[in-house]
Design an enzyme around this catalytic site. Sequence first.
Site, mmCIF file in Angstrom:
data_model
loop_
_atom_site.group_PDB
_atom_site.id
_atom_site.type_symbol
_atom_site.label_atom_id
_atom_site.label_comp_id
_atom_site.label_asym_id
_atom_site.label_seq_id
_atom_site.Cartn_x
_atom_site.Cartn_y
_atom_site.Cartn_z
ATOM 1 N N GLU A 114 54.611 25.122 52.799
ATOM 2 C CA GLU A 114 53.404 24.855 51.994
ATOM 3 C C GLU A 114 52.172 25.194 52.814
ATOM 4 O O GLU A 114 52.111 24.881 54.007
ATOM 5 C CB GLU A 114 53.283 23.372 51.592
ATOM 6 C CG GLU A 114 54.174 22.927 50.483
ATOM 7 C CD GLU A 114 53.920 21.461 50.078
ATOM 8 O OE1 GLU A 114 52.812 20.934 50.334
ATOM 9 O OE2 GLU A 114 54.852 20.859 49.521
ATOM 10 N N GLU A 132 57.966 16.215 53.596
ATOM 11 C CA GLU A 132 56.979 15.455 54.374
ATOM 12 C C GLU A 132 57.277 13.954 54.474
ATOM 13 O O GLU A 132 56.591 13.126 53.856
ATOM 14 C CB GLU A 132 55.580 15.633 53.776
ATOM 15 C CG GLU A 132 55.077 17.055 53.825
ATOM 16 C CD GLU A 132 53.601 17.173 53.424
ATOM 17 O OE1 GLU A 132 52.986 16.158 53.078
ATOM 18 O OE2 GLU A 132 53.079 18.283 53.467
HETATM 19 C C1 FCB Z 1 51.379 18.148 50.337
HETATM 20 C C2 FCB Z 1 52.428 17.775 49.301
HETATM 21 C C3 FCB Z 1 52.298 18.581 48.028
HETATM 22 C C4 FCB Z 1 50.855 18.734 47.605
HETATM 23 C C5 FCB Z 1 50.017 19.243 48.742
HETATM 24 C C6 FCB Z 1 48.557 19.467 48.388
HETATM 25 O O1 FCB Z 1 51.256 17.127 51.271
HETATM 26 O O2 FCB Z 1 53.703 18.006 49.836
HETATM 27 O O3 FCB Z 1 53.082 17.978 47.042
HETATM 28 O O4 FCB Z 1 50.386 17.564 47.091
HETATM 29 O O5 FCB Z 1 50.090 18.353 49.814
#
Ligand code: FCB
Length: 450
Positions: A360, A173
Site C-alpha cells: 500500500e 497492519e
Molecule cells: C492503511 C489501511 C488501509 C487504508 C489506508 C489509507 O493503514 O491499511 O485500509 O485505510 O491506510
Amino acid sequence: MSSYSQKISASAFGEDFLWGVAIAAAQNEGAYNHDGKGLSIWDVFSRRNGKIRGNHKPYIACDFYHRYKDDLLLVKALGFKVFRFSISWSRILPEGTGKINKEGTAFYHRVIDECLKLDLIPYVTLYHWDMPLALEKDGGWTSHLLLKWFSHFVTHCAHEYGDKVKNWIILNEPFGFTSLGYMLGKHAPGRKGLSHFLPAIHNAALAQAEGGRIIRQLVPHARIGTTFSCSEVVPFSKKEADVEAAKRVDILLNRLFIEPALGNGYPREDFKFLEKLELYSWKYTKKMHFKFDFIGLQNYFPVVIKYNPIVPMIKAVQVKAANRKVAHTSMGWEINPDSFYRIVKQFWSYEGVKEIIITENGAAFKDKLINGQVHDEQRIDYFRKHLQALLKAKEEGINVTGYFAWTLMDNFEWSEGYKPRFGLIYVDFKTQLRTIKNSGYWFRDFLNGK
Ligand code: FCB
C-alpha cells in the site's frame, strides 16, 4: 528529490515487477448483511454516535459485492497485473467460527475466477480489520481463543481457494488495528488501554505466524507474506530527550511486529511498555516466528517526534506536518518520498527479509468531479515521486518486487468515513458512478510505457 516534471518509466523496474492495486472488504464491498453475512465490528462500531466522521456507515460502501465484475474490468483497463483484496471473515463464517456461509464463500470464488479470467493475479489478505462481531463479543483479538478461531478461518480459506490463489497475505497492519482499535479506541471495536492492547498485540503476533504455517501446509507453491505499516521516525531536535523519544516511537511503529515475525521476539530495549509485553512473550519466541516469502510494507508518511513527559509510558508527541509547514495530504499526512526510500531501507536491513512488496502507498486529496473529470495532479505527483524513490532503493540492490497503489476507488476510510478520497477512480456514493481520475489515466499510461 526529483522534480514534478521528471519522467519515470515502469520498464525501469523490470519486466517481472508486480504492479497492483489494493482494496479491502470492509471499505469496498458493502452488502453488509446480504446473503447470510454476519455483522463485523465495523458494522456496529459505525452505529456509535460520533465514532465515524459524519456518522457514515460501511453498509453500502462501493457496492463492490455487486459490482466486482465491472470494477475488475477497470483494474484491467488501468493496466495493473495484480489485484489485492481481503476476505471478510464474517461473510464466510457469520459467527466467526462454526457454520460456513456458502453464499459468502461463493462470492470470493467469483471474484477470484474473474481475476483469473482477466489474467489478474489475486493477492488475498486474510484479515483487513473486520473481526466478526460474534467473536468480538467473546473478546476478539484479546481472547485466548483467538488463535483457534483464526486458524479455523484460515484453514477454511486455504481449502476453498488454495487451488486458485497462490499469493497470501496473513494480516493487514497488525500495529494499525491493535493500536487504533484496542489502545486508542478510535477504530472498531473502540477499546482503550493497555489491558486490551497488550493481549491484542500478542495474539496478532501469534496469528501472523500461525496463519503462515497453515497456508504453507495446505497450499502447495504458496507465496506467503504479511503486511506492516511503517513510518520513518525523525526526532524533532538533536536533544537526547527527543532522540530517545523517537526511538521509543520507532519500536512501536516499525519494530513491534516484524521482529517477532523474524524470530527475534519483541524488541528488547529499555522501555517500560516492552517490559509489560515481555510477560506475554517469554515462551513464545518460536511460535511468533515464520519464514515469510515476502513482507508487505505500507507507507504513507514519516513522523516527527518530540519528548513530552506528560504522555504516559511513551513520553512523546508527534509534531504535526501542518505545524511544521511541510507539504501534506488531506489526512494531514506529510508528503515525503525521501522518507519512503529510507523506511524501505530500514526494513531491508533486517536479516531474514528476503523480498519486499509495497502492498500500500497512496494519498487522499480534496478531489472535485467537474464536467466528468477529476484533475488530481497532486496525486500524480505523489505517485511519481514515491515511485522514483522506490526505484532508487531497487537500483541500490533492495529486492523490492512489487508496488500496489492504495487504492482502486474512493471508499470507506474507517473512522474518517467517506470524506477522504484515496482512489484512482472517483466514486459518487449516491449513484455509485465511477469516474477515472487523471491519476488513474496517468497510471495506465505509465504502465503502458507512455
Ligand atoms: C492503511 C489501511 C488501509 C487504508 C489506508 C489509507 O493503514 O491499511 O485500509 O485505510 O491506510
